[in-house]
Design an enzyme around this catalytic site. Structure first.
Site, PDB file in Angstrom:
ATOM      1  N   LYS A   9      47.726  40.406  36.988  1.00 37.73           N
ATOM      2  CA  LYS A   9      47.143  39.308  36.219  1.00 37.73           C
ATOM      3  C   LYS A   9      47.366  37.967  36.952  1.00 37.73           C
ATOM      4  CE  LYS A   9      47.891  41.775  31.847  1.00 37.73           C
ATOM      5  NZ  LYS A   9      48.370  41.671  30.437  1.00 37.73           N
ATOM      6  N   TYR A  49      39.579  44.817  27.284  1.00 38.75           N
ATOM      7  CA  TYR A  49      40.398  44.872  26.066  1.00 38.75           C
ATOM      8  C   TYR A  49      39.545  44.971  24.797  1.00 38.75           C
ATOM      9  CZ  TYR A  49      44.308  43.187  28.996  1.00 38.75           C
ATOM     10  OH  TYR A  49      45.300  43.045  29.946  1.00 38.75           O
ATOM     11  N   ASN A 112      52.595  38.951  31.033  1.00 40.39           N
ATOM     12  CA  ASN A 112      53.381  40.141  31.396  1.00 40.39           C
ATOM     13  C   ASN A 112      52.941  40.771  32.719  1.00 40.39           C
ATOM     14  OD1 ASN A 112      51.012  41.283  30.542  1.00 40.39           O
ATOM     15  ND2 ASN A 112      51.890  42.440  28.831  1.00 40.39           N
ATOM     16  N   HIS A 115      48.430  44.767  34.261  1.00 43.28           N
ATOM     17  CA  HIS A 115      47.756  45.690  33.353  1.00 43.28           C
ATOM     18  C   HIS A 115      47.683  47.055  33.998  1.00 43.28           C
ATOM     19  CE1 HIS A 115      44.519  47.524  30.943  1.00 43.28           C
ATOM     20  NE2 HIS A 115      44.075  47.973  32.103  1.00 43.28           N
ATOM     21  N   GLU A 126      37.795  51.988  33.025  1.00 40.98           N
ATOM     22  CA  GLU A 126      38.230  50.729  33.637  1.00 40.98           C
ATOM     23  C   GLU A 126      37.924  50.710  35.139  1.00 40.98           C
ATOM     24  OE1 GLU A 126      42.321  50.364  32.357  1.00 40.98           O
ATOM     25  OE2 GLU A 126      41.714  50.132  30.263  1.00 40.98           O
TER      26      GLU A 126
HETATM   27  P1  IDP Z   1      49.236  46.877  27.383  1.00 42.22           P
HETATM   28  O1  IDP Z   1      48.903  45.773  28.348  1.00 42.22           O
HETATM   29  O2  IDP Z   1      50.698  47.253  27.444  1.00 42.22           O
HETATM   30  O3  IDP Z   1      48.329  48.081  27.518  1.00 42.22           O
HETATM   31  P2  IDP Z   1      47.725  46.096  25.011  1.00 42.22           P
HETATM   32  O4  IDP Z   1      48.123  46.327  23.587  1.00 42.22           O
HETATM   33  O5  IDP Z   1      46.577  46.885  25.551  1.00 42.22           O
HETATM   34  O6  IDP Z   1      49.036  46.299  25.902  1.00 42.22           O
HETATM   35  O7  IDP Z   1      47.438  44.531  25.156  1.00 42.22           O
HETATM   36  C1  IDP Z   1      46.769  44.021  26.273  1.00 42.22           C
HETATM   37  C2  IDP Z   1      47.387  42.684  26.638  1.00 42.22           C
HETATM   38  O8  IDP Z   1      47.153  41.763  25.582  1.00 42.22           O
HETATM   39  C3  IDP Z   1      48.906  42.725  26.803  1.00 42.22           C
HETATM   40  O9  IDP Z   1      49.304  43.171  28.078  1.00 42.22           O
HETATM   41  C4  IDP Z   1      49.280  41.294  26.532  1.00 42.22           C
HETATM   42  O10 IDP Z   1      49.086  40.499  27.689  1.00 42.22           O
HETATM   43  C5  IDP Z   1      48.258  40.884  25.482  1.00 42.22           C
HETATM   44  N1  IDP Z   1      48.855  41.008  24.141  1.00 42.22           N
HETATM   45  C6  IDP Z   1      49.043  42.138  23.445  1.00 42.22           C
HETATM   46  N2  IDP Z   1      49.632  41.889  22.244  1.00 42.22           N
HETATM   47  C7  IDP Z   1      49.796  40.541  22.201  1.00 42.22           C
HETATM   48  C8  IDP Z   1      50.343  39.642  21.218  1.00 42.22           C
HETATM   49  O11 IDP Z   1      50.817  40.059  20.148  1.00 42.22           O
HETATM   50  N3  IDP Z   1      50.342  38.314  21.547  1.00 42.22           N
HETATM   51  C9  IDP Z   1      49.839  37.839  22.718  1.00 42.22           C
HETATM   52  N4  IDP Z   1      49.327  38.649  23.655  1.00 42.22           N
HETATM   53  C10 IDP Z   1      49.301  39.985  23.414  1.00 42.22           C
HETATM   54 MG    MG Z   2      46.374  48.307  27.051  1.00 41.98          MG
END
Ligand code: IDP
Ligand code: MG
Length: 153
Positions: A9, A49, A112, A115, A126
């Protein structure tokens, strides 16, 4: 052999984590098949997403994901999808185990670093979003046999 989609990212690029993230994946034994640096737009983020577009935080997530270039990659290996999920750690770096990429290198769920696909089905979708079949480099590595239990077979 599975293929999975991994994307560093904008925070990973800006914080100069590209080398370290790629190193973790290589160390695990995964094989890099393709890499592409690009700038995402809102449509790309919606396609990546689809399960999050209705969330309250989605506009912030879009803003973050388009804030700078990203590095899209395809990695291959035995059980590559789950292996990569485990290498990344939990979505929220505050909950991610030490030893994982997010656990060791990040602090915030909104930043974080990286992805990766969460299932084999989604990995195919994807990869198709960002790569054409001709951009996937299938090749043998001489060390590849030593990732198996019985390399002589
Ligand atoms: P993942 O990246 O571990 O697969 P997902 O649930 O698919 O998790 O979420 C995609 C991305 O959306 C996350 O990596 C994070 O950057 C963002 N995200 C997910 N949940 C939250 C939240 O509660 N607040 C802010 N950003 C979130
Ligand atoms: Mg995900």
């Amino acid at each position: 052999m599975e293929e999975t989609f991994v994307l560093i990212k904008p925070d990973g690029i800006q914080r100069s984590m590209v080398g370290r993230i790629i190193q973790r994946l290589e160390e695990k034994g995964l094989k890099l098949l393709s890499v592409k640096m690009m700038r995402l737009d809102k449509k790309n983020v919606e396609k990546l997403y689809p399960h999050l577009v209705e969330k309250e935080f989605f506009p912030r997530l879009v803003n973050f994901m388009v804030a700078g270039p990203v590095l899209a990659m395809v990695w291959e290996g035995e059980g590559a999808v789950l292996a990569t999920r485990k290498l990344l750690g939990s979505t929220n770096p505050q909950e991610a185990s030490t030893g994982t990429i997010r656990g060791d290198m990040a602090l915030s769920v909104g930043a974080n670093l990286v992805h990766c696909s969460d299932s084999l089905e989604n990995s195919k979708k994807e990869i198709d979003l960002f790569f054409s079949p001709g951009e996937i480099n299938k090749y043998e590595k001489s060390t590849g046999i030593w990732l198996r239990e019985e390399p002589w077979k």
